[in-house]
Design an enzyme around this catalytic site. Structure first.
Site, PDB file in Angstrom:
ATOM      1  CG  ASP A  35      12.601  -1.400  -8.888  1.00  0.00           C
ATOM      2  OD1 ASP A  35      12.101  -0.272  -8.802  1.00  0.00           O
ATOM      3  OD2 ASP A  35      12.833  -1.962  -9.988  1.00  0.00           O
ATOM      4  CG  PHE A 248       0.788  25.051 -14.075  1.00  0.00           C
ATOM      5  CD1 PHE A 248       1.222  24.910 -12.768  1.00  0.00           C
ATOM      6  CD2 PHE A 248       1.139  24.083 -14.998  1.00  0.00           C
ATOM      7  CE1 PHE A 248       1.996  23.830 -12.383  1.00  0.00           C
ATOM      8  CE2 PHE A 248       1.914  22.997 -14.622  1.00  0.00           C
ATOM      9  CZ  PHE A 248       2.333  22.872 -13.308  1.00  0.00           C
ATOM     10  N   GLY A 256       6.560  18.771 -21.132  1.00  0.00           N
ATOM     11  CA  GLY A 256       7.069  17.420 -21.375  1.00  0.00           C
ATOM     12  C   GLY A 256       7.017  16.659 -20.074  1.00  0.00           C
ATOM     13  CB  CYS A 259       3.218  13.320 -15.136  1.00  0.00           C
ATOM     14  SG  CYS A 259       3.926  12.253 -13.887  1.00  0.00           S
TER      15      CYS A 259
HETATM   16  N1  LIG Z   1       7.441  10.995 -11.920  1.00  0.00           N
HETATM   17  C1  LIG Z   1       6.518  11.819 -11.459  1.00  0.00           C
HETATM   18  O1  LIG Z   1       6.722  13.023 -11.334  1.00  0.00           O
HETATM   19  C2  LIG Z   1       5.160  11.282 -11.068  1.00  0.00           C
HETATM   20  C3  LIG Z   1       4.294  12.096 -10.321  1.00  0.00           C
HETATM   21  C4  LIG Z   1       3.044  11.589  -9.959  1.00  0.00           C
HETATM   22  C5  LIG Z   1       2.667  10.306 -10.368  1.00  0.00           C
HETATM   23  N2  LIG Z   1       3.519   9.552 -11.127  1.00  0.00           N
HETATM   24  C6  LIG Z   1       3.105   8.207 -11.515  1.00  0.00           C
HETATM   25  O2  LIG Z   1       3.764   7.273 -10.653  1.00  0.00           O
HETATM   26  C7  LIG Z   1       4.087   6.086 -11.371  1.00  0.00           C
HETATM   27  C8  LIG Z   1       5.588   5.826 -11.288  1.00  0.00           C
HETATM   28  O3  LIG Z   1       6.260   6.872 -11.966  1.00  0.00           O
HETATM   29  P1  LIG Z   1       7.840   7.070 -11.830  1.00  0.00           P
HETATM   30  O4  LIG Z   1       8.169   8.320 -12.543  1.00  0.00           O
HETATM   31  O5  LIG Z   1       8.220   6.889 -10.411  1.00  0.00           O
HETATM   32  O6  LIG Z   1       8.349   5.801 -12.680  1.00  0.00           O
HETATM   33  P2  LIG Z   1       9.831   5.242 -12.794  1.00  0.00           P
HETATM   34  O7  LIG Z   1       9.932   4.659 -14.151  1.00  0.00           O
HETATM   35  O8  LIG Z   1      10.813   6.254 -12.330  1.00  0.00           O
HETATM   36  O9  LIG Z   1       9.861   4.032 -11.712  1.00  0.00           O
HETATM   37  C9  LIG Z   1       9.141   2.852 -11.831  1.00  0.00           C
HETATM   38  C10 LIG Z   1       9.905   1.738 -11.094  1.00  0.00           C
HETATM   39  O10 LIG Z   1       9.094   0.570 -11.046  1.00  0.00           O
HETATM   40  C11 LIG Z   1       9.944  -0.557 -11.228  1.00  0.00           C
HETATM   41  N3  LIG Z   1       9.140  -1.710 -11.631  1.00  0.00           N
HETATM   42  C12 LIG Z   1       8.594  -1.979 -12.839  1.00  0.00           C
HETATM   43  N4  LIG Z   1       7.902  -3.149 -12.788  1.00  0.00           N
HETATM   44  C13 LIG Z   1       7.998  -3.609 -11.513  1.00  0.00           C
HETATM   45  C14 LIG Z   1       7.468  -4.732 -10.825  1.00  0.00           C
HETATM   46  N5  LIG Z   1       6.708  -5.632 -11.443  1.00  0.00           N
HETATM   47  N6  LIG Z   1       7.774  -4.889  -9.511  1.00  0.00           N
HETATM   48  C15 LIG Z   1       8.577  -4.001  -8.871  1.00  0.00           C
HETATM   49  N7  LIG Z   1       9.073  -2.902  -9.474  1.00  0.00           N
HETATM   50  C16 LIG Z   1       8.790  -2.697 -10.770  1.00  0.00           C
HETATM   51  C17 LIG Z   1      10.946  -0.085 -12.263  1.00  0.00           C
HETATM   52  O11 LIG Z   1      12.106  -0.910 -12.286  1.00  0.00           O
HETATM   53  C18 LIG Z   1      11.206   1.341 -11.782  1.00  0.00           C
HETATM   54  O12 LIG Z   1      12.273   1.380 -10.860  1.00  0.00           O
HETATM   55  C19 LIG Z   1       3.565   6.308 -12.791  1.00  0.00           C
HETATM   56  O13 LIG Z   1       2.284   5.753 -12.884  1.00  0.00           O
HETATM   57  C20 LIG Z   1       3.509   7.814 -12.915  1.00  0.00           C
HETATM   58  O14 LIG Z   1       2.552   8.233 -13.842  1.00  0.00           O
HETATM   59  C21 LIG Z   1       4.765  10.006 -11.469  1.00  0.00           C
END
Ligand SMILES: NC(=O)c1ccc[n+]([C@@H]2O[C@H](COP(=O)([O-])OP(=O)(O)OC[C@H]3O[C@@H](n4cnc5c(N)ncnc54)[C@H](O)[C@@H]3O)[C@@H](O)[C@H]2O)c1
Length: 428
Positions: A35, A248, A256, A259
């Site tokens: 990260d 759902f 909200g 996603c």
């Molecule tokens: N949160 C959910 O419930 C969920 C569910 C399904 C899919 N997603 C998708 O998964 C993806 C991630 O979502 P999330 O909620 O985990 O995001 P998040 O913001 O919690 O985590 C993203 C992480 O990526 C890191 N990061 C950013 N740029 C980086 C880089 N260049 N190299 C290494 N690390 C880097 C950030 O520091 C952060 O820790 C998104 O595309 C989201 O749409 C999320």
């Protein structure tokens, strides 16, 4: 390496990345987590979990030996062929997905015919093809690419990871697609192996459909309020039809989270950018925005002007069991209420730290009862079980007014009324 399973790298250790890493460690893989957030990596190395997700802390601590945390990509590249990308793809002002973090990862990739990018982040259709073109343009066409969208839900993320409804893998039938199939094999989930663009679309379409279902039942709820029907009875009667299903169909104060809002908007923009006007999604988004604000009308119906009134919000994150405040309905509500002259007090069992970063002018309390002291009305924003178990006669003694608005239809309306309150649900 300590295990026979393929070691993997996970880039981005947020909700999806950390859960994915912990999940694969549970299945026996060594996982090299990377990260850019130095502080996050240091906390993870100390064994601290930066997010709230049931079971995650225990799982990470169970597999400390298999989980490696670093800000350096090079170690991950040395140890793993498969680089699972789970960086954020938040919305931009235009509603398109912001792919800058994804591009930053792609730009860091060396020329290699041994590695593959496995995209877990939610990206617009065409992203995989564009990444492959970018890599080829830099002489890195040996790098393989797989789309493997993630469907987990915050609040039950680890459980969802370990028992997914399906695993979707999009590739051009390369070694990496086969390796990802093998990685997920122990989960014994239905597999959809397809091309990259279709895999990308499955994720966007699934979220758009779920969001549509929510906006649909919210509109039915609003019509129920006008006509005297009870939406819970209606949803039960509808849901028993197998073609519809019960999931759902729970009306509330709008969806909200990190996603649904962004993925619905990204799909709408993607369609628009390709020359197609996605009318249905335009309505889904509008209905959702109006739904968040309808609660204010319910307060005004009973309290008249909100100037000088004290309103308590119980639950602040976008749903119970998470501390994720992204696009939470409470943000819209607290701003609207304060704009109308009300004082807002609030309580959330775990999201206060995150809420404080985003909410201004709100008075935070250490418990639900403390937040309700002197309140003219209470809005139940998320469905934490501890709110359903409140002793309503005790609440009645604390509050100045007697209005309870149940934004999730989850408390016992009769018990609330029996304690002398006016109960307002959604659609009943
Ligand atoms: N949160 C959910 O419930 C969920 C569910 C399904 C899919 N997603 C998708 O998964 C993806 C991630 O979502 P999330 O909620 O985990 O995001 P998040 O913001 O919690 O985590 C993203 C992480 O990526 C890191 N990061 C950013 N740029 C980086 C880089 N260049 N190299 C290494 N690390 C880097 C950030 O520091 C952060 O820790 C998104 O595309 C989201 O749409 C999320």
């Amino acid at each position: 390496m300590g295990s026979e399973r393929e070691p993997i790298a996970v880039i981005g250790t947020g909700y999806v990345g950390l859960v994915t890493a912990a999940g694969f460690a549970e299945l026996g893989s060594d996982v090299w987590c990377v990260d850019v957030d130095r502080e996050k990596i240091e906390r993870l190395r100390r064994g601290e979990i930066p997010i709230y997700e049931p079971g995650l802390e225990e799982c990470v601590s169970r597999h400390r030996e298999r989980l490696h945390f670093s800000t350096e990509l090079s170690t991950a590249l040395d140890h793993a062929r498969l680089l699972l990308v789970a960086v954020g793809t938040p919305p931009t002002y235009s509603g398109d997905a912001d792919l800058s973090a994804v591009h930053a990862v792609v730009d860091e990739m060396p020329a290699s015919d041994r590695h593959a990018l496995v995209m877990k982040s939610t990206v617009p259709v065409g992203t995989g093809a564009a990444i492959k073109r970018t890599l080829a343009g830099k002489g890195k066409d040996g790098f393989a690419y797989v789309s493997c969208p993630e469907f987990l839900k915050e609040g039950s993320a680890l459980e969802d990871f370990l028992a997914p409804d399906r695993v979707v893998i999009g590739d051009d039938h390369n070694w990496a697609g086969d390796a990802v199939v093998e990685l997920y094999e122990p989960l014994d989930a239905p597999l959809v192996r397809t091309d990259v663009a279709s895999a990308e679309m499955v994720k966007l379409a699934a979220n758009a459909f779920l969001a549509t279902k929510i906006s649909f039942i919210n509109e039915i709820a609003n019509v129920c309020e006008e006509t005297g029907a009870d939406v819970l009875e209606v949803a039960r009667g509808m849901g028993l039809d197998h073609r519809i299903g019960t999931h759902f169909l729970r009306p509330g104060i709008g969806f909200g989270g990190s996603c649904f809002p962004k993925d619905v908007s990204a799909l709408k923009q993607l369609a628009g950018n390709s020359g197609y006007h996605f009318q249905l999604l335009t309505a889904v988004i509008e209905v959702n925005e109006l739904q968040k604000r309808r609660v204010v009308g319910k307060l005004q119906k009973h309290l008249g002007s909100l100037v000088g009134k004290q309103i308590t919000l119980l639950g602040l994150a976008f749903k119970a069991n998470t501390d994720d405040m992204r696009e939470a309905s409470s943000l819209v509500l607290s701003a609207r209420l304060q704009a109308d002259g009300a004082t807002v007090r609030a309580y959330d069992p775990i999201a206060e730290h995150e809420a404080r970063k985003l909410m201004t002018g709100v008075h935070f309390a250490g418990s639900a009862l403390e937040a309700l002291e002197g309140a003219d009305a209470c809005i139940l924003v998320t469905e934490w079980p501890e709110f359903a178990e409140l002793d309503w006669s005790q609440v009645r003694e604390r509050m100045a007014g007697r209005l309870i608005v149940d934004g999730r239809n989850f408390v016992d309306a009769d018990a609330v009324r029996a304690a002398g309150f006016i109960y307002e649900g959604i659609g009943r």
